[in-house]
Design an enzyme around this catalytic site. Structure first.
Site, PDB file in Angstrom:
ATOM      1  N   LYS A   9     -12.990  -1.204   5.029  1.00 30.41           N
ATOM      2  CA  LYS A   9     -12.972  -1.525   6.462  1.00 30.41           C
ATOM      3  C   LYS A   9     -14.339  -2.050   6.936  1.00 30.41           C
ATOM      4  O   LYS A   9     -15.346  -1.932   6.224  1.00 30.41           O
ATOM      5  CB  LYS A   9     -12.545  -0.279   7.249  1.00 30.41           C
ATOM      6  CG  LYS A   9     -11.092   0.149   6.964  1.00 30.41           C
ATOM      7  CD  LYS A   9     -10.666   1.297   7.877  1.00 30.41           C
ATOM      8  CE  LYS A   9      -9.224   1.730   7.619  1.00 30.41           C
ATOM      9  NZ  LYS A   9      -8.781   2.795   8.548  1.00 30.41           N
ATOM     10  N   TYR A  49      -0.805  -3.130  11.067  1.00 26.14           N
ATOM     11  CA  TYR A  49      -0.678  -1.747  11.532  1.00 26.14           C
ATOM     12  C   TYR A  49       0.478  -1.571  12.524  1.00 26.14           C
ATOM     13  O   TYR A  49       0.455  -0.652  13.348  1.00 26.14           O
ATOM     14  CB  TYR A  49      -1.996  -1.269  12.151  1.00 26.14           C
ATOM     15  CG  TYR A  49      -3.022  -0.768  11.146  1.00 26.14           C
ATOM     16  CD1 TYR A  49      -2.753   0.338  10.336  1.00 26.14           C
ATOM     17  CD2 TYR A  49      -4.272  -1.367  11.021  1.00 26.14           C
ATOM     18  CE1 TYR A  49      -3.689   0.815   9.432  1.00 26.14           C
ATOM     19  CE2 TYR A  49      -5.221  -0.886  10.111  1.00 26.14           C
ATOM     20  CZ  TYR A  49      -4.912   0.209   9.320  1.00 26.14           C
ATOM     21  OH  TYR A  49      -5.847   0.690   8.432  1.00 26.14           O
ATOM     22  N   ASN A 112     -13.540   4.678   9.396  1.00 22.89           N
ATOM     23  CA  ASN A 112     -13.390   5.612   8.273  1.00 22.89           C
ATOM     24  C   ASN A 112     -13.332   4.930   6.909  1.00 22.89           C
ATOM     25  O   ASN A 112     -12.713   5.423   5.979  1.00 22.89           O
ATOM     26  CB  ASN A 112     -12.215   6.569   8.510  1.00 22.89           C
ATOM     27  CG  ASN A 112     -10.878   5.877   8.590  1.00 22.89           C
ATOM     28  OD1 ASN A 112     -10.806   4.657   8.481  1.00 22.89           O
ATOM     29  ND2 ASN A 112      -9.824   6.649   8.762  1.00 22.89           N
ATOM     30  N   HIS A 115      -8.830   1.862   3.953  1.00 22.71           N
ATOM     31  CA  HIS A 115      -7.387   2.043   4.143  1.00 22.71           C
ATOM     32  C   HIS A 115      -6.754   2.120   2.767  1.00 22.71           C
ATOM     33  O   HIS A 115      -7.204   1.436   1.848  1.00 22.71           O
ATOM     34  CB  HIS A 115      -6.770   0.851   4.892  1.00 22.71           C
ATOM     35  CG  HIS A 115      -5.274   0.773   4.735  1.00 22.71           C
ATOM     36  ND1 HIS A 115      -4.419   1.480   5.530  1.00 22.71           N
ATOM     37  CD2 HIS A 115      -4.496   0.129   3.818  1.00 22.71           C
ATOM     38  CE1 HIS A 115      -3.162   1.253   5.123  1.00 22.71           C
ATOM     39  NE2 HIS A 115      -3.196   0.438   4.086  1.00 22.71           N
ATOM     40  N   GLU A 126       2.595  -4.099   2.092  1.00 24.54           N
ATOM     41  CA  GLU A 126       1.192  -4.427   2.402  1.00 24.54           C
ATOM     42  C   GLU A 126       0.615  -5.432   1.408  1.00 24.54           C
ATOM     43  O   GLU A 126      -0.155  -6.324   1.793  1.00 24.54           O
ATOM     44  CB  GLU A 126       0.364  -3.137   2.422  1.00 24.54           C
ATOM     45  CG  GLU A 126       0.759  -2.233   3.595  1.00 24.54           C
ATOM     46  CD  GLU A 126       0.007  -0.914   3.628  1.00 24.54           C
ATOM     47  OE1 GLU A 126      -0.819  -0.652   2.715  1.00 24.54           O
ATOM     48  OE2 GLU A 126       0.231  -0.137   4.569  1.00 24.54           O
TER      49      GLU A 126
END
Ligand code: RTP
Ligand code: MG
Length: 137
Positions: A9, A49, A112, A115, A126
């Site tokens: 990320k 998402y 964070n 993913h 995905e």
């Protein structure tokens, strides 16, 4: 061999820990079967998402995912989906086990670091969202 989708990320890319995170994958038996560095558009992030569209954190999540470039990989190996989730650690880095990617590199529950796909069904969706068949080997 199982495949899963990983995203490093924007927080981790900005911190300069792409190589350190990729090393966690390779050192733990996950092969990098595809990889690219991308600046996601808002449309990309909202579509990716979409399962979280009704959640209160959705707008913050999309804002964060477009805040800078990300590195997207397809990881391949035995039990790749679960193995990657174990290497990542809990969603909230405060709850992530020591030695996990999120414990070591994440800032907070929004920023964070990584993913990872959470099921075989979502991994397939995905991977197809970001890569064509000829980009994976
Ligand atoms: P990811 O999808 O990014 O791998 O993360 P995850 O499975 O561990 O967590 P998930 O429940 O799928 O949530 C997706 C991302 O939304 C943010 N989030 N914020 N404020 C909150 O309560 C909250 N809950 C989730 C996190 O950045 C999480 O990675
Ligand atoms: Mg998730």
């Amino acid at each position: 061999m199982e495949q899963t989708l990983s995203i490093i990320k924007p927080d981790a890319v900005a911190k300069g820990v792409i190589g350190k995170i990729l090393d966690r994958f390779e050192s733990n038996g996950l092969k990098i079967a595809a990889m690219k560095k991308v600046q996601l558009s808002r449309q990309d992030a909202e579509a990716f998402y979409a399962v979280h569209a009704a959640r209160p954190f959705f707008n913050d999540l999309v804002d964060f995912m477009v805040s800078g470039p990300v590195v997207i990989t397809v990881l391949e190996g035995e039990n790749a989906i679960l193995k990657n989730r174990d290497l990542m650690g809990a969603t909230n880095p405060k709850e992530a086990a020591p030695g996990t990617i999120r414990a070591d590199f994440a800032e907070n529950i929004d920023a964070n670091a990584v993913h990872g796909s959470d099921s075989a069904e979502n991994a397939a969706i995905e991977i197809a969202f970001f890569f064509s068949g000829r980009e994976i080997s």
